[in-house]
Design a protein around this motif. Structure first.
Motif, PDB file in Angstrom:
ATOM      1  N   ALA A 153       0.829  -1.205   0.000  1.00  0.00           N
ATOM      2  CA  ALA A 153       0.000   0.000   0.000  1.00  0.00           C
ATOM      3  C   ALA A 153       0.865   1.258   0.000  1.00  0.00           C
ATOM      4  CB  ALA A 153      -0.927  -0.006   1.208  1.00  0.00           C
ATOM      5  N   VAL A 154       1.980   1.214   0.734  1.00  0.00           N
ATOM      6  CA  VAL A 154       2.908   2.353   0.753  1.00  0.00           C
ATOM      7  C   VAL A 154       3.497   2.565  -0.643  1.00  0.00           C
ATOM      8  CG1 VAL A 154       5.064   3.228   1.720  1.00  0.00           C
ATOM      9  CG2 VAL A 154       3.437   2.043   3.198  1.00  0.00           C
ATOM     10  N   ALA A 155       3.895   1.459  -1.294  1.00  0.00           N
ATOM     11  CA  ALA A 155       4.478   1.561  -2.639  1.00  0.00           C
ATOM     12  C   ALA A 155       3.464   2.113  -3.636  1.00  0.00           C
ATOM     13  CB  ALA A 155       4.976   0.190  -3.086  1.00  0.00           C
ATOM     14  N   LYS A 156       2.224   1.659  -3.550  1.00  0.00           N
ATOM     15  CA  LYS A 156       1.206   2.134  -4.493  1.00  0.00           C
ATOM     16  C   LYS A 156       0.902   3.611  -4.270  1.00  0.00           C
ATOM     17  CE  LYS A 156      -3.259   1.006  -6.559  1.00  0.00           C
ATOM     18  NZ  LYS A 156      -2.713   1.121  -7.922  1.00  0.00           N
ATOM     19  N   ARG A 157       0.822   4.026  -3.014  1.00  0.00           N
ATOM     20  CA  ARG A 157       0.556   5.438  -2.730  1.00  0.00           C
ATOM     21  C   ARG A 157       1.714   6.316  -3.210  1.00  0.00           C
ATOM     22  NH1 ARG A 157      -2.707   9.400  -3.087  1.00  0.00           N
ATOM     23  NH2 ARG A 157      -2.557  10.988  -1.476  1.00  0.00           N
ATOM     24  N   SER A 158       2.945   5.857  -3.021  1.00  0.00           N
ATOM     25  CA  SER A 158       4.108   6.604  -3.499  1.00  0.00           C
ATOM     26  C   SER A 158       4.079   6.713  -5.021  1.00  0.00           C
ATOM     27  CB  SER A 158       5.404   5.922  -3.046  1.00  0.00           C
ATOM     28  OG  SER A 158       5.464   5.841  -1.634  1.00  0.00           O
ATOM     29  N   PHE A 159       3.713   5.621  -5.681  1.00  0.00           N
ATOM     30  CA  PHE A 159       3.589   5.621  -7.139  1.00  0.00           C
ATOM     31  C   PHE A 159       2.537   6.638  -7.581  1.00  0.00           C
ATOM     32  CE2 PHE A 159       1.377   4.077 -10.925  1.00  0.00           C
ATOM     33  CZ  PHE A 159       2.417   3.856 -11.809  1.00  0.00           C
ATOM     34  N   ASP A 160       1.393   6.648  -6.892  1.00  0.00           N
ATOM     35  CA  ASP A 160       0.306   7.573  -7.243  1.00  0.00           C
ATOM     36  C   ASP A 160       0.749   9.029  -7.114  1.00  0.00           C
ATOM     37  OD1 ASP A 160      -1.433   5.525  -7.785  1.00  0.00           O
ATOM     38  OD2 ASP A 160      -2.414   5.561  -5.831  1.00  0.00           O
ATOM     39  N   LEU A 161       1.390   9.363  -5.999  1.00  0.00           N
ATOM     40  CA  LEU A 161       1.800  10.740  -5.765  1.00  0.00           C
ATOM     41  C   LEU A 161       2.837  11.185  -6.794  1.00  0.00           C
ATOM     42  CD1 LEU A 161       2.041  10.747  -1.858  1.00  0.00           C
ATOM     43  CD2 LEU A 161       0.298  11.852  -3.265  1.00  0.00           C
ATOM     44  N   THR A 202      -8.403  10.125  -2.818  1.00  0.00           N
ATOM     45  CA  THR A 202      -9.669   9.447  -3.082  1.00  0.00           C
ATOM     46  C   THR A 202      -9.597   8.542  -4.319  1.00  0.00           C
ATOM     47  OG1 THR A 202     -10.448  11.404  -4.292  1.00  0.00           O
ATOM     48  CG2 THR A 202     -11.083  11.204  -1.974  1.00  0.00           C
ATOM     49  N   LEU A 203      -8.642   8.802  -5.196  1.00  0.00           N
ATOM     50  CA  LEU A 203      -8.435   7.971  -6.374  1.00  0.00           C
ATOM     51  C   LEU A 203      -6.987   7.515  -6.440  1.00  0.00           C
ATOM     52  CD1 LEU A 203     -10.281   9.696  -9.396  1.00  0.00           C
ATOM     53  CD2 LEU A 203     -11.069   7.785  -8.007  1.00  0.00           C
ATOM     54  N   SER A 204      -6.754   6.481  -7.246  1.00  0.00           N
ATOM     55  CA  SER A 204      -5.409   6.025  -7.561  1.00  0.00           C
ATOM     56  C   SER A 204      -5.162   6.283  -9.048  1.00  0.00           C
ATOM     57  CB  SER A 204      -5.284   4.536  -7.239  1.00  0.00           C
ATOM     58  OG  SER A 204      -3.977   4.073  -7.482  1.00  0.00           O
ATOM     59  N   ILE A 205      -3.921   6.247  -9.472  1.00  0.00           N
ATOM     60  CA  ILE A 205      -3.642   6.381 -10.908  1.00  0.00           C
ATOM     61  C   ILE A 205      -4.235   5.197 -11.660  1.00  0.00           C
ATOM     62  CG2 ILE A 205      -1.823   6.342 -12.656  1.00  0.00           C
ATOM     63  CD1 ILE A 205      -2.068   9.032 -11.408  1.00  0.00           C
ATOM     64  N   VAL A 206      -4.025   3.989 -11.129  1.00  0.00           N
ATOM     65  CA  VAL A 206      -4.519   2.766 -11.769  1.00  0.00           C
ATOM     66  C   VAL A 206      -5.420   2.026 -10.797  1.00  0.00           C
ATOM     67  CG1 VAL A 206      -3.889   0.603 -12.902  1.00  0.00           C
ATOM     68  CG2 VAL A 206      -2.379   2.591 -13.099  1.00  0.00           C
ATOM     69  N   GLY A 207      -6.525   1.539 -11.307  1.00  0.00           N
ATOM     70  CA  GLY A 207      -7.468   0.778 -10.493  1.00  0.00           C
ATOM     71  C   GLY A 207      -8.777   0.619 -11.237  1.00  0.00           C
ATOM     72  N   PRO A 208      -9.738  -0.073 -10.664  1.00  0.00           N
ATOM     73  CA  PRO A 208     -11.062  -0.151 -11.292  1.00  0.00           C
ATOM     74  C   PRO A 208     -11.655   1.254 -11.442  1.00  0.00           C
ATOM     75  CG  PRO A 208     -10.850  -1.742  -9.512  1.00  0.00           C
ATOM     76  CD  PRO A 208      -9.662  -0.848  -9.420  1.00  0.00           C
ATOM     77  N   GLU A 241     -11.066  13.593 -18.092  1.00  0.00           N
ATOM     78  CA  GLU A 241     -10.716  12.913 -16.840  1.00  0.00           C
ATOM     79  C   GLU A 241      -9.480  13.515 -16.154  1.00  0.00           C
ATOM     80  OE1 GLU A 241     -12.719  10.610 -15.882  1.00  0.00           O
ATOM     81  OE2 GLU A 241     -13.672   9.775 -17.671  1.00  0.00           O
ATOM     82  N   LEU A 242      -8.748  14.399 -16.825  1.00  0.00           N
ATOM     83  CA  LEU A 242      -7.475  14.881 -16.280  1.00  0.00           C
ATOM     84  C   LEU A 242      -7.592  15.568 -14.912  1.00  0.00           C
ATOM     85  CD1 LEU A 242      -5.589  16.183 -19.452  1.00  0.00           C
ATOM     86  CD2 LEU A 242      -5.296  14.028 -18.217  1.00  0.00           C
ATOM     87  N   PRO A 243      -8.662  16.315 -14.612  1.00  0.00           N
ATOM     88  CA  PRO A 243      -8.760  16.897 -13.266  1.00  0.00           C
ATOM     89  C   PRO A 243      -8.765  15.862 -12.143  1.00  0.00           C
ATOM     90  CG  PRO A 243     -10.266  18.014 -14.755  1.00  0.00           C
ATOM     91  CD  PRO A 243      -9.733  16.827 -15.499  1.00  0.00           C
ATOM     92  N   GLN A 244      -8.999  14.603 -12.489  1.00  0.00           N
ATOM     93  CA  GLN A 244      -8.982  13.566 -11.457  1.00  0.00           C
ATOM     94  C   GLN A 244      -7.585  13.340 -10.889  1.00  0.00           C
ATOM     95  OE1 GLN A 244     -11.042  10.072 -13.019  1.00  0.00           O
ATOM     96  NE2 GLN A 244     -12.681  11.387 -13.788  1.00  0.00           N
ATOM     97  N   LEU A 245      -6.574  13.925 -11.519  1.00  0.00           N
ATOM     98  CA  LEU A 245      -5.232  13.894 -10.922  1.00  0.00           C
ATOM     99  C   LEU A 245      -5.234  14.579  -9.562  1.00  0.00           C
ATOM    100  CD1 LEU A 245      -3.149  14.715 -14.129  1.00  0.00           C
ATOM    101  CD2 LEU A 245      -3.149  12.537 -12.880  1.00  0.00           C
ATOM    102  N   PHE A 246      -6.089  15.575  -9.384  1.00  0.00           N
ATOM    103  CA  PHE A 246      -6.217  16.214  -8.064  1.00  0.00           C
ATOM    104  C   PHE A 246      -6.882  15.265  -7.071  1.00  0.00           C
ATOM    105  CE2 PHE A 246      -6.031  19.931 -10.941  1.00  0.00           C
ATOM    106  CZ  PHE A 246      -4.968  20.599 -10.370  1.00  0.00           C
ATOM    107  N   ASN A 247      -7.805  14.424  -7.552  1.00  0.00           N
ATOM    108  CA  ASN A 247      -8.370  13.383  -6.686  1.00  0.00           C
ATOM    109  C   ASN A 247      -7.294  12.410  -6.229  1.00  0.00           C
ATOM    110  OD1 ASN A 247     -11.100  13.856  -8.629  1.00  0.00           O
ATOM    111  ND2 ASN A 247     -11.485  13.496  -6.472  1.00  0.00           N
TER     112      ASN A 247
END
Length: 498
Positions: A301-309, A405-411, A394-400
């Protein structure tokens, strides 16, 4: 009939309200639990790099004369903290009880540090290596490291003691099923695994088959109420204490709990039917059958969050000119706000607000997505058609993503009223909400495989969910990188995106 369907479409999958006792228990545990392994690894990393930094800093101070020692000096700088952390790990100094024991753990750490420095000093003397300034450097290194460990371990013991009192290290569990089976399981867990805190019992059966009180945790509600309780109390583990022969009831319970991002285990404590030992997982000596595992937890989870940020921050910087031009085009094309907010299902089946560039005429906007957008939809503006087809909306979702509240990759997050032919998608696909056991993403495995845009048949949503669940099972950082790399290529096809 239409009125009933409309009402059902407004609030799908919403769990019942908790009773006062259950709500009070859940709120008392609302602080997020801490993973002992992550804390231990973090403390090890801090002590290693802090001691390494001190050694390197002292090397560069005037008069210490380590430059002439060359690579031997650097080897001493690295070996001292490395040996300290390895020895401390081997004697259990990074376990929660040791980190909580201020005096005992501190004395062991200081003894280890002293022993390591003496060993390096003896090695340098016997091998006749080093420079004239090496003894002064080693003395300062020893005293500085001593001061660091003294301060760090004292603060750490205070913090860990407080977190222990708050139950932050307990593995929070809920029991499904009451009666004698649950009472026996709770008693066994208290002996075999004191770090598991059983918060309560949940059972659909009446008091004649499942009493309101067990010998310990209270009965807090039904299985449906457990979903709401688990979200507030940050439950880690759900244990089903039912006969393995109750197949239909087990399936019904699993269908209700599948949405939760928790480990789900079936107790085999009193089971007459025994499988091979490898078929079980164990807590102490208590056997369990694994029904579901928590996805993307711990360091993953730490790795995925770091990837997202990292990816979200870089994407915002690189795509900011495109986003500014899009905002200007939306503004000039039709009156109304540039951004559009829509309620969608997020992690743990909770409703989140997702940002998009507005692609419809403002007076025709559909925040609850009650009407699916189709080819040639008159509600969509000229600019809207282009940005929807290319997914620029969908690009403003980068702020999500930055807000968490969102990840870069996911359902992909679906609208709360998403439906096909007046049938909600959780009614179309059995286990639909299992896709919400991880954070939704801006792009996903289903999207790069061509399943994006309009969903006008049950088969399409069925296939999307299958790919979403496959992503959850296969997740890795490299898999996320692959999906991100393939997303621009999949956007070129533009199929089903209106």
């Amino acid at each position: 009939m239409a009125a009933e369907t409309e009402g059902r479409l407004d609030q799908p999958g919403r769990p019942p309200a908790l009773g006062q006792e259950a709500l009070a228990v859940a709120q008392a545990m609302s602080k997020r639990s801490l993973a002992p392994a992550i804390l231990a690894n973090s403390v090890q990393a801090f002590e290693f790099f802090a001691l390494l930094f001190i050694g390197a800093l002292l090397r560069d101070l005037v008069g210490l004369g380590l430059d002439s020692a060359g690579w031997l000096g650097w080897m001493a700088i690295v070996l001292a903290p490395l040996l300290t952390v390895i020895i401390a790990h081997s004697n259990g100094s990074y376990l929660i009880p040791a980190m909580r024991d201020g005096v005992g753990a501190l004395s062991r750490m200081l003894a280890i540090w002293t022993g390591v420095i003496l060993m390096l000093a003896a090695g340098a003397f016997l091998l006749d290596v080093g420079s004239d300034g090496a003894p002064r450097w080693m003395l300062l290194f020893f005293l500085s490291g001593l001061a660091l460990l003294l301060a760090e371990r004292t603060i750490l013991a205070h913090l860990v003691a407080g977190w222990t009192r708050q139950g932050r290290f307990d593995r929070r569990a809920a029991i499904v099923g009451g009666g004698d089976e649950a009472a026996a399981l709770i008693a066994a867990l208290a002996v075999e695994s004191p770090d598991i805190l059983v918060c309560g019992v949940f059972d659909d059966r009446g008091v004649e088959r499942s009493s309101e009180r067990t010998d310990g945790p209270p009965k807090l509600g039904t299985v449906a109420e457990l979903v709401a309780f688990a979200r507030i109390a940050e439950i880690d583990l759900v244990i089903v204490s039912l006969p393995q022969s109750a197949e239909s009831r087990l399936l019904e319970i699993l269908r209700a709990l599948w949405v939760l991002p928790v480990d789900i285990r079936l107790s085999a404590l009193g089971a007459r039917l025994r499988f091979r030992p490898r078929a079980y997982s164990f807590i102490g000596s208590i056997p369990f059958l694994d029904l579901a595992d928590r996805p993307i937890s711990g360091w993953s989870a730490v790795a995925k969050r770091s990837f997202d940020l990292t990816v979200a921050a870089l994407a915002l910087i690189l795509l900011s000119p495109l986003m500014l031009l899009t905002a200007l085009a939306v503004r000039l094309d039709s009156p109304g706000p540039v951004l559009f907010r829509q309620k969608r299902y997020g992690f743990n089946n909770e409703v989140i607000s997702v940002l998009k560039f507005r692609s419809m005429y403002h007076h025709m906007s559909d925040p609850s997505a009650k009407v699916v957008v189709t080819r040639g939809d008159p509600r969509v503006t000229r600019v809207g058609r282009f940005i929807r087809r290319t997914s620029i909306d969908e690009l403003p979702q980068l702020f999500n993503v930055l807000s968490g509240t969102l990840s870069i990759v996911g359902p992909r997050p679906h609208a709360v009223n998403a439906h096909t032919a007046q049938q909600l998608w959780d009614e179309v696909v059995d286990g639909y909400f299992a896709r919400h056991r991880v954070k939704p993403g801006i792009t996903g495995w289903a999207q790069i495989n061509g399943w994006r845009g309009e969903i006008d048949s049950p088969e399409k949503i069925q296939r999307r969910v299958e790919l979403d669940l496959e992503y959850i099972e296969r997740w890795s950082v490299l898999f996320d990188l692959y999906i991100v790399a393939m997303t621009p290529l999949s956007l070129l096809q533009g199929e089903n995106a209106y």
